[in-house]
Design a protein around this motif. Structure first.
Motif, PDB file in Angstrom:
ATOM      1  N   GLY A 116       0.814  -1.209   0.000  1.00  0.00           N
ATOM      2  CA  GLY A 116       0.000   0.000   0.000  1.00  0.00           C
ATOM      3  C   GLY A 116       0.845   1.256   0.000  1.00  0.00           C
ATOM      4  O   GLY A 116       0.510   2.246  -0.671  1.00  0.00           O
ATOM      5  N   LEU A 117       1.945   1.234   0.751  1.00  0.00           N
ATOM      6  CA  LEU A 117       2.860   2.378   0.768  1.00  0.00           C
ATOM      7  C   LEU A 117       3.450   2.599  -0.618  1.00  0.00           C
ATOM      8  O   LEU A 117       3.495   3.738  -1.117  1.00  0.00           O
ATOM      9  N   ALA A 118       3.885   1.533  -1.251  1.00  0.00           N
ATOM     10  CA  ALA A 118       4.489   1.656  -2.581  1.00  0.00           C
ATOM     11  C   ALA A 118       3.489   2.196  -3.587  1.00  0.00           C
ATOM     12  O   ALA A 118       3.826   3.031  -4.437  1.00  0.00           O
ATOM     13  N   THR A 119       2.237   1.727  -3.500  1.00  0.00           N
ATOM     14  CA  THR A 119       1.207   2.220  -4.418  1.00  0.00           C
ATOM     15  C   THR A 119       0.990   3.712  -4.235  1.00  0.00           C
ATOM     16  O   THR A 119       0.861   4.460  -5.217  1.00  0.00           O
ATOM     17  N   ARG A 120       0.940   4.178  -2.982  1.00  0.00           N
ATOM     18  CA  ARG A 120       0.760   5.610  -2.733  1.00  0.00           C
ATOM     19  C   ARG A 120       1.902   6.425  -3.335  1.00  0.00           C
ATOM     20  O   ARG A 120       1.702   7.539  -3.805  1.00  0.00           O
ATOM     21  N   LEU A 121       3.101   5.871  -3.283  1.00  0.00           N
ATOM     22  CA  LEU A 121       4.278   6.605  -3.756  1.00  0.00           C
ATOM     23  C   LEU A 121       4.478   6.477  -5.261  1.00  0.00           C
ATOM     24  O   LEU A 121       5.248   7.237  -5.855  1.00  0.00           O
ATOM     25  N   GLY A 122       3.802   5.492  -5.877  1.00  0.00           N
ATOM     26  CA  GLY A 122       3.962   5.295  -7.305  1.00  0.00           C
ATOM     27  C   GLY A 122       5.223   4.531  -7.676  1.00  0.00           C
ATOM     28  O   GLY A 122       5.740   4.683  -8.792  1.00  0.00           O
ATOM     29  N   TYR A 123       5.720   3.698  -6.773  1.00  0.00           N
ATOM     30  CA  TYR A 123       6.927   2.908  -7.006  1.00  0.00           C
ATOM     31  C   TYR A 123       6.635   1.444  -6.713  1.00  0.00           C
ATOM     32  O   TYR A 123       5.620   1.102  -6.103  1.00  0.00           O
ATOM     33  N   SER A 124       7.546   0.568  -7.100  1.00  0.00           N
ATOM     34  CA  SER A 124       7.419  -0.837  -6.743  1.00  0.00           C
ATOM     35  C   SER A 124       7.882  -1.045  -5.302  1.00  0.00           C
ATOM     36  O   SER A 124       8.596  -0.203  -4.736  1.00  0.00           O
ATOM     37  N   VAL A 125       7.490  -2.157  -4.714  1.00  0.00           N
ATOM     38  CA  VAL A 125       7.917  -2.470  -3.346  1.00  0.00           C
ATOM     39  C   VAL A 125       9.437  -2.519  -3.267  1.00  0.00           C
ATOM     40  O   VAL A 125      10.046  -2.011  -2.322  1.00  0.00           O
TER      41      VAL A 125
END
Length: 508
Positions: A116-125
């Protein structure tokens, strides 16, 4: 002829030297901005720790406590580094690491995981983990774990909550995980940590109140100086009836409001008497770290007031006002969507008129809320509720109503994303691209949602008035020329133009 081998440099680099001077001086200004780990003792401290200054060769500095944890260090029992305010770097820096830290503090990892954090930031995990490890010395899970440890310590020593409730409130998945983490970070069991806290007024929780809400009291750390009365006065002047209430009379000013949290609605009240007291009214203890983080952002508690005052105090016009009002803050928000709506409504009208319109909208479209805190009766409408009710209940020009409705619908549908992890430039561009939103509104949103310390609200009439009061040379021509002159002058206040604006607004 004999040659002399040059002595090795006492410090590896200038950054290390500056930080070492700070710990040697026990400078409280740097508490929370970095952590000092000592190899010979296996502990890490805040910069102002009163213990004897370690030798440079035994010291390692870390940007986050999580990095010190991962390196095998334990928190100092003497200076309690986990009880310090957070670093202002997360507002100053505009990179992925800073955006991630703001989201971690808001509980995104605990609620939505690293994905979820990665999605918010627009990056991969994988990219997020690599960036955070390189920049901060720890990955997202370690950073979230450190956040839980900080919350746990505050609740253990600051309340009489049962330790099982503390574990849940701090976000731990089990009592065992809670016990193991506290023991590993602080080198002491939770029960021993509570026994050692000393005598203090009980500040526990009770299952009474609004809908059997839990009542909880804490004291929040604040980086001094703190212009508490001025910060609360700013919020009070814009308070929407039923959603917010304030009392600035007397020696202990207070402010309270309702808010939506991940596990249900709640409310809080802050009171300042030389310490910042926070009273919480929650449906779930799991929301404690989230509301604490949001209150800290609302009151800008993690700012660097000494750096701000030193920079702005160098301007001859501002200097006397900075001296008169040390520690000025830029208030944030507990609800980014709400702030966007409020900013659009208030674009072309007075603060008092905006309060009237927003109060009417809240009664018509908001959700009733029964609170034990006097004056709190409603939750501010969600973006979806605003989209459904603004057209009928906001008595604004048609273009303004259309801007409110369209933007609220975009927020509700996810077409427009506004949160504490947004990139400032991308956020401004997304807002200005919408009909009815100009650069002033976009800058205001960035200033209060993200905590951008260097936003400038070009064209603001009150800023022109305040600038005239401090002797900024402004031409006699029309407003465009005066705006350009003030914008050029304000460049010298970077990177603290948001704080300069707060001074000018107060003067106006």
């Amino acid at each position: 002829m004999a040659t002399t081998t040059p002595a090795p440099a006492p410090f590896p680099d200038a950054l290390f030297a500056g930080r070492y001077r700070a710990i040697a001086a026990r400078d409280t200004r740097f508490d929370g901005q970095f952590f000092t780990a000592v190899r010979t003792t296996g502990i890490y401290c805040r910069p102002s720790c009163p213990a004897r200054t370690p030798k440079p060769e035994n010291v390692t500095f870390y940007v986050t406590s999580a990095a010190a944890h991962d390196a095998g260090y334990r928190a100092c029992k003497r200076c309690l580094p986990e009880a310090t305010p957070g670093t202002p770097d997360w507002d100053l820096r505009r990179d992925v690491a800073a955006r991630a830290m703001r989201l971690v503090a808001d509980g995104v990892v605990d609620r939505d995981g690293v994905e979820g954090l990665a999605t918010r930031l627009g990056y991969s995990v994988r990219q997020v983990h690599r960036v955070l490890t390189a920049e901060l010395g720890a990955g997202p899970l370690a950073l979230a774990r450190a956040q839980r440890a900080q919350t746990a310590r505050a609740l253990i020593v600051g309340t009489d909550l049962p330790l099982s409730d503390v574990a849940f409130a701090a976000g731990f998945g089990s009592i065992r995980q809670f016990n193991d983490t506290v023991a590993e970070v602080f080198d002491v069991t939770p029960s021993t940590l509570r026994e050692r806290r000393g005598r203090r007024p009980a500040a526990g929780a009770s299952a009474t109140g609004a809908g059997d809400a839990t009542q909880l009291d804490l004291v929040l750390p604040v980086r001094a100086p703190f212009d508490a009365r001025g910060t609360l006065a700013f919020l009070a002047a814009r308070a929407v009836a039923g959603v917010e209430t304030a009392d600035l009379d007397g020696p202990a000013p207070r402010y309270a409001r309702t808010l939506r949290l991940p596990h249900g609605p709640g409310a809080f009240e802050v009171r300042w008497d030389g310490r910042l007291h926070l009273h919480l009214e929650l449906r779930s203890l799991a929301d404690v770290p989230v509301v604490v983080a949001r209150v800290r952002r609302l009151l800008d508690l993690d700012a660097d007031p000494v750096a701000v005052d030193q920079a702005l105090g160098g301007d001859p016009g501002l200097a006397p006002h900075v001296a008169a009002v040390p520690g000025i803050r830029v208030p944030g928000t507990v609800d980014p969507h709400e702030l966007v709506v409020r900013a659009i409504v208030g674009q072309q009208i007075s603060v008092a008129a905006a309060r009237t319109h927003l109060g009417r909208l809240t009664v018509a479209a908001g959700t009733p809320y029964a609170s034990r805190i006097d004056g709190l009766t409603h939750l501010f409408p969600t973006a979806a509720q605003v989209a459904g009710g603004a057209e009928e209940h906001l008595r604004l020009p048609a273009r303004s109503r259309a801007a409110v409705v369209g933007t609220a619908r975009a927020l509700a549908d996810g077409d427009l994303v506004v949160d504490v992890g947004a990139d400032p430039d991308a956020l401004r561009a997304a807002l200005v691209a919408r009909p009815g939103i100009g650069p002033w509104t976009a800058a205001y949103v960035a200033m209060r949602v993200i905590g951008d310390p260097d936003a400038w609200l070009d064209g603001d009439v009150a800023l022109l008035s305040g600038a005239a009061a401090v002797g900024v040379p402004l031409p006699d021509g029309g407003r465009p020329a005066r705006n350009r002159a003030l914008r050029d002058h304000a460049a010298r206040w970077a990177p603290w133009r948001s704080y300069a604006a707060m001074h000018l607004w107060r003067l106006a």
